[in-house]
Design an enzyme around this catalytic site. Sequence first.
Site, PDB file in Angstrom:
ATOM      1  N   ASP A  36       0.832  -1.188   0.000  1.00 12.17           N
ATOM      2  CA  ASP A  36       0.000   0.000   0.000  1.00 12.17           C
ATOM      3  C   ASP A  36       0.879   1.257   0.000  1.00 12.17           C
ATOM      4  OD1 ASP A  36      -2.138   1.745   0.305  1.00 12.17           O
ATOM      5  OD2 ASP A  36      -3.195   0.389   1.652  1.00 12.17           O
ATOM      6  N   ASP A  37       0.676   2.107  -0.976  1.00  7.33           N
ATOM      7  CA  ASP A  37       1.334   3.428  -1.012  1.00  7.33           C
ATOM      8  C   ASP A  37       2.863   3.382  -1.076  1.00  7.33           C
ATOM      9  OD1 ASP A  37      -1.216   4.424  -0.823  1.00  7.33           O
ATOM     10  OD2 ASP A  37      -0.872   5.622   0.973  1.00  7.33           O
ATOM     11  N   CYS A  75      -6.039   4.151  -3.626  1.00 10.60           N
ATOM     12  CA  CYS A  75      -6.415   2.805  -3.164  1.00 10.60           C
ATOM     13  C   CYS A  75      -7.709   2.271  -3.755  1.00 10.60           C
ATOM     14  CB  CYS A  75      -6.588   2.804  -1.655  1.00 10.60           C
ATOM     15  SG  CYS A  75      -5.169   3.377  -0.755  1.00 10.60           S
ATOM     16  N   LYS A 129      -6.510  -5.808   3.565  1.00 15.32           N
ATOM     17  CA  LYS A 129      -7.384  -4.678   3.223  1.00 15.32           C
ATOM     18  C   LYS A 129      -8.378  -4.964   2.103  1.00 15.32           C
ATOM     19  CE  LYS A 129      -6.564  -0.073   1.202  1.00 15.32           C
ATOM     20  NZ  LYS A 129      -5.725   1.128   1.385  1.00 15.32           N
ATOM     21  N   HIS A 131     -11.391  -2.198   1.293  1.00 15.89           N
ATOM     22  CA  HIS A 131     -11.557  -0.807   0.839  1.00 15.89           C
ATOM     23  C   HIS A 131     -12.481  -0.640  -0.365  1.00 15.89           C
ATOM     24  CE1 HIS A 131      -9.430   3.375   0.889  1.00 15.89           C
ATOM     25  NE2 HIS A 131     -10.668   3.401   1.313  1.00 15.89           N
ATOM     26  N   HIS A 230      -3.536   3.913  12.031  1.00 16.88           N
ATOM     27  CA  HIS A 230      -4.085   4.537  13.224  1.00 16.88           C
ATOM     28  C   HIS A 230      -4.711   5.895  12.912  1.00 16.88           C
ATOM     29  CE1 HIS A 230      -4.419   4.001  17.518  1.00 16.88           C
ATOM     30  NE2 HIS A 230      -4.084   5.258  17.707  1.00 16.88           N
ATOM     31  N   ASP A 292      -0.184  -0.686  -4.854  1.00 18.26           N
ATOM     32  CA  ASP A 292      -1.461  -0.247  -5.426  1.00 18.26           C
ATOM     33  C   ASP A 292      -1.414   1.116  -6.101  1.00 18.26           C
ATOM     34  OD1 ASP A 292      -1.191   1.191  -3.043  1.00 18.26           O
ATOM     35  OD2 ASP A 292      -3.292   1.003  -2.475  1.00 18.26           O
ATOM     36  N   LYS A 314       1.289   9.691  -5.012  1.00 18.44           N
ATOM     37  CA  LYS A 314      -0.080   9.171  -4.920  1.00 18.44           C
ATOM     38  C   LYS A 314      -1.048  10.336  -5.156  1.00 18.44           C
ATOM     39  CE  LYS A 314      -3.178   7.183  -1.456  1.00 18.44           C
ATOM     40  NZ  LYS A 314      -3.345   6.814  -0.036  1.00 18.44           N
TER      41      LYS A 314
HETATM   42  C1  LIG Z   1     -10.091   8.184  18.006  1.00 15.77           C
HETATM   43  O1  LIG Z   1     -10.918   9.065  18.657  1.00 15.77           O
HETATM   44  C2  LIG Z   1     -11.042   8.864  20.041  1.00 15.77           C
HETATM   45  C3  LIG Z   1     -11.967   9.911  20.586  1.00 15.77           C
HETATM   46  O2  LIG Z   1     -13.045  10.096  19.763  1.00 15.77           O
HETATM   47  C4  LIG Z   1      -9.691   8.946  20.707  1.00 15.77           C
HETATM   48  O3  LIG Z   1      -9.820   8.623  22.053  1.00 15.77           O
HETATM   49  C5  LIG Z   1      -8.745   7.984  20.049  1.00 15.77           C
HETATM   50  O4  LIG Z   1      -7.468   8.138  20.548  1.00 15.77           O
HETATM   51  C6  LIG Z   1      -8.706   8.252  18.556  1.00 15.77           C
HETATM   52  N1  LIG Z   1      -7.909   7.267  17.912  1.00 15.77           N
HETATM   53  C7  LIG Z   1      -7.188   7.549  16.863  1.00 15.77           C
HETATM   54  C8  LIG Z   1      -6.564   6.380  16.216  1.00 15.77           C
HETATM   55  O5  LIG Z   1      -7.047   8.675  16.443  1.00 15.77           O
END
Ligand SMILES: *[C@@H]1O[C@H](CO)[C@@H](O)[C@H](O)[C@H]1NC(C)=O
Length: 585
Positions: A36-37, A75, A129, A131, A230, A292, A314
């Site tokens: 990916d990417d 993607c 994945k 998507h 994340h 991709d 990309k």
């Molecule tokens: C996602 O959002 C929640 C709060 O809405 C936060 O606690 C959490 O750390 C966030 N996770 C990411 C991956 O940004």
Amino acid sequence: MCYLKTVLFVLIIQSIGNISSEIPDEPPNIVVILADDLGWNDFGIHGSNQIPTPNIDALGYNGVILDKFYTQQTCTPSRAALLTGKYPMRLGLQGTPIDAGENRSLPLDTPTMAEQLKKLGYSTHLVGKWHLGAACKEHTPTKRGFDTHFGYWNGYVGYFSYEINVSQPIDTTKNFSGFDLHDALSPQWAYQGQYATELFTKKSLEVIDKHDVSKPMFLMLSHLAGHTGHDGTELGVPNKTRTDEKYSYIKDGGRRNLADVVNILDWSVGEVVKKLSDRGMLENSIVLFFSDNGAQTHGLFQNFASSWPFRGLKFTLFEGGVRGTGVMYSPLFKKQSYVNRQLIHITDLLPTFYRAAGGNVEDLGNIDGIDQWDAISKNEPTNRSTILISIDDLNGYSGILGYDGRYKLLNGSFKDGIYSDYFSESYRGPENPPYDISSVMKSNVNVAIQKLRENNPLAPATIKDLRKQVTLNSCRPANNTEVFTCNDMCLFDVYSDPCETTNIINDPSKERIVQNLKRKLNRYLSKIVPAANKKVDMLSDPKNFNNTWTPWLICDEKKQIYKYGWAEFYRNPFIALFKFISLYL
Ligand SMILES: *[C@@H]1O[C@H](CO)[C@@H](O)[C@H](O)[C@H]1NC(C)=O
Ligand SMILES: *[C@@H]1O[C@H](CO)[C@@H](O)[C@H](O)[C@H]1NC(C)=O
Ligand SMILES: *[C@@H]1O[C@H](CO)[C@@H](O)[C@H](O)[C@H]1NC(C)=O
Ligand SMILES: *[C@@H]1O[C@H](CO)[C@@H](O)[C@H](O)[C@H]1NC(C)=O
Ligand SMILES: *[C@@H]1O[C@H](CO)[C@@H](O)[C@H](O)[C@H]1NC(C)=O
Ligand SMILES: *[C@@H]1O[C@H](CO)[C@@H](O)[C@H](O)[C@H]1NC(C)=O
Ligand SMILES: *[C@@H]1O[C@H](CO)[C@@H](O)[C@H](O)[C@H]1NC(C)=O
Ligand SMILES: *[C@@H]1O[C@H](CO)[C@@H](O)[C@H](O)[C@H]1NC(C)=O
């Protein structure tokens, strides 16, 4: 007379031989491993010594290095093109990728590669994945032809957390946040904390182990690596101390992480090929590895990957966005260990595999991909001379590559050219260790393949020669050259100017070429299914589903009309029940 008969006999036997050897005797296993990417310059095979990728390189040196392999620029469009053999603009999937919580999907009436191969008797598996939509259960991989899926539905997840957040549509300071790791439809919380590349590898090895070898297998291992995870900035590695030690010669911390992400991805390719070999399946397999789309060196989802020396990233239609790294190996190929310089598009993979599997390509109906089995397995001339790179009506840019991949016409730039520059470095400095041919020779991929090429082992000299053939020199303009965007139109000769430094659209000798490409582009434009991007759907909020991304709508399979959401049951079961009953009475 007797002589003539013998000659005739020999000729007949030869022609029969040729016919039967055109495609494999038995449907081959098809294994597609996606990165990916990642960019052109993130793999050792293209001449960089910075990130060791001995397994991926060995796949190319033993098989076919696809030099003019074009993907889509992001993607969702790439995966749609891969699985349907159609240009994404025919599916409304050409624009910005599907957001988590967006109620868009691959159209249910367009069959996927998995559905097509199933018809030929394949067992079909996706790891990683997807998507291509998950608003309704019917959108998810196990309802779209895959017998099994272990992985995630959205564009990316955390490398350890398997969570993805999107901005809440009404109050964008708040997030919809949820867990997205599923086995078919069932959430897999127990795996949280395990490293994604290792987990997806383990699951792929299990698929191969459990496979009934009397049937052909289609396995798509679609890695998270090297997309950021994340919150869209994470480049997760299992042990940061080890990463920093191992890649201490790389100055930039982000690039150091990416190096390890890619190196572990390379390990994964080795494990899969070794397992195919251990199970006696490699001798009847086709293994394809590719990325991709191009690198995201900079900006949104910055992952420090590199498309050097190409221009653009990309999201763009420059070579850095769409000219993909692709290597393919099969012992069934008549010609091996060579660089294939023919024009091949990601939509061609479906008909190519389908033909190799013994299917009749005409059964695939009206698709844009063409069968490239002979072009790849024998290096016979391709029938493809043009690629519609993309028409993105949402962001207002498009491009077409014609004249056997020589001339590229671009009409507009992604977001006024924010990613059109020459961003990435060459990473070819003396700080890097030398290219380690012995690690390529000793890699799992190479060791497994050598068992099948007893009389013709891969020689280090061949590695050097092939690598040289696909290593580009710097072709960028000097640093002080102003980078122009293609907000009007550009024409590039990508044979003589692969870095797309010089816009030749006003060159009078190219007028006929420009007119011709414009006409072709316009013809596609007239057939476009408009991009159907939507806002994140309020009903999708994972809070309604135990903080886990869950299909929140009910689809009518025939009419493909969304009915109302599962989320309503959570909010007000009585009203929902009433609606449900009224819908079906
Ligand atoms: C996602 O959002 C929640 C709060 O809405 C936060 O606690 C959490 O750390 C966030 N996770 C990411 C991956 O940004
Ligand atoms: C929402 O998610 C984004 C990443 O998608 C993150 O940058 C931001 O911090 C999150 N906001 C909250 C309130 O969690
Ligand atoms: C991480 O790597 C360092 C350096 O290689 C090593 O000393 C340490 O034991 C590793 N940590 C874990 C948890 O494996
Ligand atoms: C290529 O095109 C020619 C002429 O249209 C056709 O006869 C041939 O079957 C095509 N080959 C493939 C592999 O599609
Ligand atoms: C271009 O600029 C970068 C940094 O600004 C520098 O490191 C590099 O040497 C320059 N390249 C050339 C060809 O001048
Ligand atoms: C170029 O793009 C614009 C819209 O952005 C469109 O109106 C025009 O028809 C396109 N030209 C061609 C040749 O496709
Ligand atoms: C899909 O999402 C959009 C944006 O939230 C919304 O307007 C539309 O009603 C949704 N469609 C269905 C069928 O729920
Ligand atoms: C809700 O999610 C947690 C993990 O976050 C899981 O352990 C639990 O079993 C889930 N509950 C239900 C009812 O599915």
